[in-house]
Design an enzyme around this catalytic site. Structure first.
Site, short mmCIF file in Angstrom:
data_model
loop_
_atom_site.label_atom_id
_atom_site.label_comp_id
_atom_site.label_asym_id
_atom_site.label_seq_id
_atom_site.Cartn_x
_atom_site.Cartn_y
_atom_site.Cartn_z
CE LYS A 236 3.10 3.27 3.24
NZ LYS A 236 3.21 3.27 4.70
CG HIS B 246 0.47 -20.84 2.42
ND1 HIS B 246 -0.60 -21.66 2.69
CD2 HIS B 246 0.75 -20.21 3.58
CE1 HIS B 246 -0.95 -21.54 3.95
NE2 HIS B 246 -0.15 -20.66 4.52
NE ARG C 92 -5.79 -19.62 3.89
CZ ARG C 92 -4.90 -20.48 4.42
NH1 ARG C 92 -4.95 -21.75 4.07
NH2 ARG C 92 -4.02 -20.08 5.29
CG LEU D 77 8.21 2.59 4.80
CD1 LEU D 77 8.04 1.42 3.85
CD2 LEU D 77 6.88 3.28 5.02
NE ARG E 202 6.82 4.31 0.49
CZ ARG E 202 6.56 5.08 1.54
NH1 ARG E 202 7.52 5.40 2.39
NH2 ARG E 202 5.35 5.55 1.73
CE1 TYR F 267 1.10 -0.31 4.39
CE2 TYR F 267 0.06 1.84 4.39
CZ TYR F 267 0.87 0.91 5.00
OH TYR F 267 1.47 1.20 6.20
CD GLU G 275 9.85 1.97 10.49
OE1 GLU G 275 9.65 2.95 9.78
OE2 GLU G 275 9.84 0.80 10.07
#
Ligand code: PDD
Length: 287
Positions: free
Chosen positions: A147, A102, A100, A205, A52, A33, A180
């Site tokens: 991210k 993995h 589903r 990040l 990014r 995101y 952070e």
């Protein structure tokens, strides 16, 4: 004006916008995101955020859902349709919908969701008093540079901060060094008036606000060190602050209940916040 979300090619009423139950973002947090600040209708540092996003996608081998010009058009259109002036644009890309399992699905199309949120300016009281942070162990994985929407440790950390009456939690690695915040980068100002923030490795990040503020600090000629700092050094610092797309630059005046410096927002922190706001004010919409 009804609030709209963009979901896989369609603009839908925010409250009715949905994704499939087998979206891999929902089942595996298999997605990334971005949060882009919108200031006076302008997307702040848009290309840096999109760079990014591209990097996060490529590290996870998720294909780009759209070309950059197409994505930019949709961002502008959503901001226009929602009448957004100040706030954020949220973008999320997941590996898409598949039964589903993995391992990566053979066939899936990345899913793209965009939303906007209008936000109020930071209150005068917050800027006058500064905010409290607590410290806690960093429990995250080894690729915090991506991210990813996999944010459980960050969620737990922010909740712990909230329950302790603080605004943010600074996460601390095994060596006792601050990595952070849970959704912000961490900074201190030393007694010698040197600005310090952790160097950008896989442990943090690399915030876009961080990158822009680093440029502004260099341009203004302030002394700067990109290195780790310990919790003890932070507690003994003259000033401390956080940066992010939603915080811009916000002063930290307490760490684990101990006042930072004289307990009031730092003078250099105030100047840096002003430089950052001036920078946002100077921006014009790019193509
Ligand atoms: N968070 N570190 C972490 C862990 C973050 O989640 C963020 C951003 C930052 C600051 O990055 P930037 O300056 O690019 O916003 C640092 C966003 C705002 C969020 O998750 O809501």
């Amino acid at each position: 004006m009804p609030r709209l979300a963009y979901v896989n090619g369609r603009y839908l009423p925010h409250g009715a916008a949905t994704v499939h139950i087998e979206d891999r973002g929902y089942q595996f947090a298999d997605g990334v995101y971005e949060v882009v600040p919108v200031f006076n209708t302008i997307l702040v540092d848009e290309d840096m955020h999109l760079d990014r996003l591209d990097r996060s996608l490529s590290e996870l081998r998720i294909p780009q859902p759209l070309s950059r010009p197409a994505l930019k058009l949709i961002c502008r259109e959503l901001i226009r349709r929602n009448g957004l002036t100040n706030g954020i644009l949220y973008m999320q890309v997941t590996r898409g919908v598949a039964p589903r399992d993995h391992k990566f699905p053979k066939k899936s199309k990345p899913a793209l969701v965009l939303t906007t949120k209008q936000m109020k300016p930071h209150s005068e009281a917050l800027l006058r008093q500064g905010l409290k942070v607590v410290t806690l162990p960093d429990q995250r994985w080894a690729r915090c540079d991506i991210k990813s929407v996999s944010l459980l440790p960050n969620v737990l950390g922010k909740q712990a901060a909230t329950e302790a009456g603080a605004y943010e939690a600074w996460q601390v690695d095994r060596e006792g060094m601050v990595t952070e915040g849970t959704s912000t980068n961490a900074w201190i100002v030393t007694d010698g008036n040197r600005v310090v923030t952790r160097d950008a490795t896989n442990a943090i990040l690399n915030g876009i606000t961080r990158l822009t503020l680093l440029d502004l600090i260099r341009a203004e000629g302030y002394a700067l060190e990109e290195r780790s700092f310990s919790v003890d050094e932070a507690k003994a610092a003259r000033e401390a602050f956080i940066t992010s797309s939603t915080s811009f630059v916000l002063p930290v005046t307490q760490i684990d209940g101990q006042p930072v410096g004289n307990g009031h927002p730092g003078i250099l922190t105030g100047k840096l916040r002003q430089h950052y706001v001036d920078y946002m004010q100077s921006l014009r919409q790019s193509a």
